[in-house]
Each structure stands twice: as structure tokens, then as C-alpha cells.
Write a protein that holds these residues in place. Structure first.
Motif, PDB file in Angstrom:
ATOM      1  N   CYS A   1      -4.993  -0.032   1.437  1.00  0.00           N
ATOM      2  CA  CYS A   1      -3.711   0.646   1.617  1.00  0.00           C
ATOM      3  C   CYS A   1      -2.623  -0.341   1.184  1.00  0.00           C
ATOM      4  N   VAL A   2      -2.008  -0.081   0.046  1.00  0.00           N
ATOM      5  CA  VAL A   2      -1.088  -1.062  -0.549  1.00  0.00           C
ATOM      6  C   VAL A   2       0.347  -0.547  -0.536  1.00  0.00           C
ATOM      7  N   SER A   3       1.188  -1.198   0.255  1.00  0.00           N
ATOM      8  CA  SER A   3       2.624  -0.925   0.252  1.00  0.00           C
ATOM      9  C   SER A   3       3.297  -1.738  -0.854  1.00  0.00           C
ATOM     10  N   ASN A   4       4.432  -1.284  -1.339  1.00  0.00           N
ATOM     11  CA  ASN A   4       5.220  -2.025  -2.350  1.00  0.00           C
ATOM     12  C   ASN A   4       4.344  -2.470  -3.525  1.00  0.00           C
ATOM     13  N   LYS A   5       3.580  -1.528  -4.036  1.00  0.00           N
ATOM     14  CA  LYS A   5       2.558  -1.840  -5.037  1.00  0.00           C
ATOM     15  C   LYS A   5       3.110  -2.548  -6.271  1.00  0.00           C
ATOM     16  N   GLU A   6       4.331  -2.233  -6.645  1.00  0.00           N
ATOM     17  CA  GLU A   6       4.908  -2.786  -7.882  1.00  0.00           C
ATOM     18  C   GLU A   6       5.603  -4.132  -7.672  1.00  0.00           C
ATOM     19  N   THR A   7       5.574  -4.652  -6.451  1.00  0.00           N
ATOM     20  CA  THR A   7       6.250  -5.920  -6.156  1.00  0.00           C
ATOM     21  C   THR A   7       5.226  -6.948  -5.694  1.00  0.00           C
ATOM     22  N   PRO A   8       4.669  -7.756  -6.617  1.00  0.00           N
ATOM     23  CA  PRO A   8       3.588  -8.672  -6.263  1.00  0.00           C
ATOM     24  C   PRO A   8       3.903  -9.601  -5.087  1.00  0.00           C
ATOM     25  N   HIS A   9       5.146 -10.084  -4.998  1.00  0.00           N
ATOM     26  CA  HIS A   9       5.487 -11.037  -3.932  1.00  0.00           C
ATOM     27  C   HIS A   9       5.639 -10.383  -2.568  1.00  0.00           C
ATOM     28  N   PHE A  10       5.687  -9.026  -2.570  1.00  0.00           N
ATOM     29  CA  PHE A  10       5.985  -8.350  -1.315  1.00  0.00           C
ATOM     30  C   PHE A  10       5.059  -7.155  -1.065  1.00  0.00           C
ATOM     31  N   ASN A  11       3.967  -7.062  -1.834  1.00  0.00           N
ATOM     32  CA  ASN A  11       3.040  -5.968  -1.569  1.00  0.00           C
ATOM     33  C   ASN A  11       2.119  -6.323  -0.394  1.00  0.00           C
ATOM     34  N   SER A  12       1.276  -5.400  -0.009  1.00  0.00           N
ATOM     35  CA  SER A  12       0.444  -5.605   1.191  1.00  0.00           C
ATOM     36  C   SER A  12      -0.450  -6.829   1.076  1.00  0.00           C
ATOM     37  N   HIS A  13      -0.933  -7.116  -0.134  1.00  0.00           N
ATOM     38  CA  HIS A  13      -1.811  -8.278  -0.322  1.00  0.00           C
ATOM     39  C   HIS A  13      -1.040  -9.584  -0.114  1.00  0.00           C
ATOM     40  N   ALA A  14       0.171  -9.659  -0.670  1.00  0.00           N
ATOM     41  CA  ALA A  14       0.991 -10.852  -0.467  1.00  0.00           C
ATOM     42  C   ALA A  14       1.379 -11.009   1.002  1.00  0.00           C
ATOM     43  N   LEU A  15       1.749  -9.897   1.639  1.00  0.00           N
ATOM     44  CA  LEU A  15       2.110  -9.948   3.060  1.00  0.00           C
ATOM     45  C   LEU A  15       0.927 -10.395   3.907  1.00  0.00           C
ATOM     46  N   SER A  16      -0.275  -9.958   3.534  1.00  0.00           N
ATOM     47  CA  SER A  16      -1.486 -10.381   4.251  1.00  0.00           C
ATOM     48  C   SER A  16      -1.678 -11.888   4.131  1.00  0.00           C
TER      49      SER A  16
ATOM     50  N   SER B   1      -8.331   3.617   6.108  1.00  0.00           N
ATOM     51  CA  SER B   1      -8.846   4.533   5.084  1.00  0.00           C
ATOM     52  C   SER B   1      -8.479   5.999   5.352  1.00  0.00           C
ATOM     53  N   GLN B   2      -8.082   6.308   6.582  1.00  0.00           N
ATOM     54  CA  GLN B   2      -7.774   7.693   6.943  1.00  0.00           C
ATOM     55  C   GLN B   2      -6.274   7.983   7.026  1.00  0.00           C
ATOM     56  N   THR B   3      -5.465   6.968   7.285  1.00  0.00           N
ATOM     57  CA  THR B   3      -4.050   7.225   7.583  1.00  0.00           C
ATOM     58  C   THR B   3      -3.087   6.504   6.648  1.00  0.00           C
ATOM     59  N   CYS B   4      -3.571   6.021   5.523  1.00  0.00           N
ATOM     60  CA  CYS B   4      -2.735   5.195   4.642  1.00  0.00           C
ATOM     61  C   CYS B   4      -1.467   5.917   4.193  1.00  0.00           C
ATOM     62  N   GLY B   5      -1.617   7.013   3.490  1.00  0.00           N
ATOM     63  CA  GLY B   5      -0.463   7.669   2.869  1.00  0.00           C
ATOM     64  C   GLY B   5       0.555   8.219   3.849  1.00  0.00           C
ATOM     65  N   ASP B   6       0.089   8.748   4.968  1.00  0.00           N
ATOM     66  CA  ASP B   6       0.992   9.373   5.936  1.00  0.00           C
ATOM     67  C   ASP B   6       1.574   8.402   6.957  1.00  0.00           C
ATOM     68  N   PHE B   7       0.913   7.265   7.141  1.00  0.00           N
ATOM     69  CA  PHE B   7       1.318   6.399   8.252  1.00  0.00           C
ATOM     70  C   PHE B   7       1.331   4.911   7.892  1.00  0.00           C
ATOM     71  N   LEU B   8       0.172   4.362   7.593  1.00  0.00           N
ATOM     72  CA  LEU B   8       0.035   2.909   7.515  1.00  0.00           C
ATOM     73  C   LEU B   8       0.840   2.284   6.377  1.00  0.00           C
ATOM     74  N   ILE B   9       0.968   3.011   5.271  1.00  0.00           N
ATOM     75  CA  ILE B   9       1.665   2.456   4.112  1.00  0.00           C
ATOM     76  C   ILE B   9       3.136   2.157   4.427  1.00  0.00           C
ATOM     77  N   LYS B  10       3.688   2.821   5.423  1.00  0.00           N
ATOM     78  CA  LYS B  10       5.086   2.604   5.822  1.00  0.00           C
ATOM     79  C   LYS B  10       5.261   1.327   6.637  1.00  0.00           C
ATOM     80  N   TYR B  11       4.159   0.778   7.125  1.00  0.00           N
ATOM     81  CA  TYR B  11       4.230  -0.370   8.033  1.00  0.00           C
ATOM     82  C   TYR B  11       3.459  -1.585   7.521  1.00  0.00           C
ATOM     83  N   GLY B  12       3.354  -1.697   6.199  1.00  0.00           N
ATOM     84  CA  GLY B  12       2.707  -2.871   5.623  1.00  0.00           C
ATOM     85  C   GLY B  12       1.335  -2.623   5.052  1.00  0.00           C
TER      86      GLY B  12
END
Length: 265
Positions: A32-47, A218-229
Motif C-alpha cells: 500500500c503506497v502513499s505519495n507514489k510519485e514522491t520518492p522521498h516521501f512515499n510509504s517506502h521512504a517513510l518506512s 491488503s484489504q483496506t489500502c485504497g479506502d483507508f490505509l493509503i491516507k495514513y502512510g
């Protein structure tokens, strides 16, 4: 339970790898990747940022409580200190590797084509990070297994399949399954005298929640989790569970010490 959950999750992803069984946003990347187009601030970088901070606190906790807590407990803290950091470093590498489609295209290249496109230094660094990732996390999953077994496992179960065989969108599922299976079999094979408080607490507080948060993502990414990182919640959850485990170990040792003092009075 950890073992059953890992197998069920892997089987579900392989057999029902489409919406509505799994969240469409999660299926795109396997994370579940937030801010996909921003490498320094997407979910992987935040992790990575979260894992780096957690590593510092795990190191401080290890220095303070080594020799005070039981060997079984402190081993989990010490080895997960490396595991958490390398886990984060792996995410940082993914943060700048492009989306799953771009990663998949690169995966289909020959080694020579990769060397020509990225340069030898980049390929070597990425390979070493990936190998270090698997060594650290497998060792954290199997504390008492010798490095002479851990390193080959990291190479042939982790690094090579991740680079050349496992599709990027299945990377999370593959990694979680291998690590949870390794941890489960390792813990189940501990001698009976080691299956006490630390054994059960680590399973309930750390291992079980990891698998359950995988389902949540895997179940709540688009509706919920993507908004919180996005995947940050997964990595952050691991870090929080390790600190809860540490606090419970400290409390347990304190109670044991107090009980011993009462007995000697």
C-alpha cells in the motif's frame, strides 16, 4: 497460528490475486503506497525513516538492559535491531526503484543489461543491500541458527529469488511468508525449557500482529490505509510491537526479581 496465517495469506494471494478479494490499490504494487510519485516521501521512504528511528531506540534499550534481561529476550532485541534497520534500508531502495511495472521490466533484463543501464557500482550496492536485508531478517527470525546456515538461506531463499524470480507485486507476500515460516519453525523447534514467558509473549505481541496487519493492508489500502502512510503502518506496527515486547520483558524480570527478594526475607 503464525504458521497457519502465513500459509493462508500466501495461498490467498496466489489463488485470488484480483479485486474484490484484495484491494485494487494494494494489488498494483504488492504494497500500500502513499505519495507514489514522491520518492522521498512515499510509504517506502517513510518506512525507512520510522525503522531508522526505531533502530536507535532498540540500540539504546539493548545497551541499557543487556545483562539485566534474560538472554532469550535480549537476543530478540539485539537481532531485531539489525533486522529493523535492514528492513528499512530495503524499503529505501524500493522507494527510488520506480513502480512495480518498472521494477518488473528491470527484473526481466539480463545481468549484463542491468550493468549497462545502472552501472556496476549501483548493481553491486543493490545486491549487497538485498543480501544484507535477508541475512539480518532471517537471523532475527532464527536467533540461534548459525550464520553458516543463515547466509546460504539468505542467498538462495531471499536475495536471488527476490532479484530474478519473484514478481515485484508479490515481493511483500513472498518476504513475509519466508520470514514468518522461518520464525515459526525455529520457535517450534526450541527445547521445552525455552518455551516459557518470552516464547509465548514474542509470538502473541510480535509475530501474530505482523501477519494480521498484512491482511489489514491488503484489504483496506485504497479506502483507508493509503491516507495514513500506507505500508508505513505495517513497518511502524512491527516497531511498536517490539517495544511492547521489551516493556513486557522488563516487567516480567522486575516481578521475578521482586519475588526472589520476598523469598529471601
Amino acid at each position: 497460528m503464525v504458521l497457519i496465517n502465513a500459509v493462508c495469506f500466501m495461498g490467498s494471494v496466489l489463488l485470488f490475486n484480483e479485486a474484490p478479494y484484495f484491494d485494487a490499490k494494494w494489488l498494483e504494487e504488492g504494497f500500500c503506497v502513499s505519495n507514489k510519485e514522491t520518492p522521498h516521501f512515499n510509504s517506502h521512504a517513510l518506512s525507512f525513516y520510522a525503522d531508522a528511528v526505531a533502530t536507535v531506540f532498540l540500540f539504546l534499550a539493548y545497551r541499557k538492559y543487556n545483562g539485566i534481561l534474560s538472554e532469550q529476550c535480549i537476543d530478540h532485541i539485539y537481532l531485531n535491531m539489525f533486522g529493523v534497520f535492514m528492513h528499512g534500508l530495503g524499503h529505501l531502495m524500493i522507494a527510488f526503484a520506480g513502480n512495480a511495472e518498472e521494477q518488473s521490466a528491470k527484473q526481466q533484463m539480463s545481468i549484463q543489461e542491468r550493468l549497462n543501464e545502472d552501472g556496476p557500482k549501483t548493481v553491486i550496492v543493490q545486491t549487497l543491500i538485498l543480501l544484507g536485508f535477508w541475512i539480518a531478517l532471517l537471523k532475527a527470525s532464527m536467533p540461534k541458527v548459525s550464520m553458516k546456515y543463515t547466509v546460504p538461506m539468505a542467498l538462495f531463499l531471499g536475495s536471488l529469488p527476490s532479484q530474478f524470480l519473484v514478481k515485484p507485486e508479490f515481493g511483500f507476500t513472498y518476504t513475509q511468508t519466508v520470514l514468518l515460516l522461518a520464525a515459526s519453525f525455529n520457535q517450534l523447534n526450541l527445547p521445552l525449557e525455552k518455551k516459557g514467558y518470552v516464547y509465548s509473549t514474542f509470538a502473541v505481541v510480535v509475530a501474530c500482529p505482523v501477519g494480521l496487519v498484512g491482511w489489514l493492508e491488503s484489504q483496506t489500502c485504497g479506502d483507508f490505509l493509503i491516507k495514513y502512510g500506507g505500508h508505513l503502518i505495517y513497518d511502524g506496527g512491527i516497531c511498536v510491537s517490539l517495544f511492547v515486547f521489551l516493556l513486557l520483558c522488563i516487567n516480567h524480570e522486575t516481578q521475578k526479581s521482586d519475588a526472589m527478594k520476598v523469598k529471601t526475607l
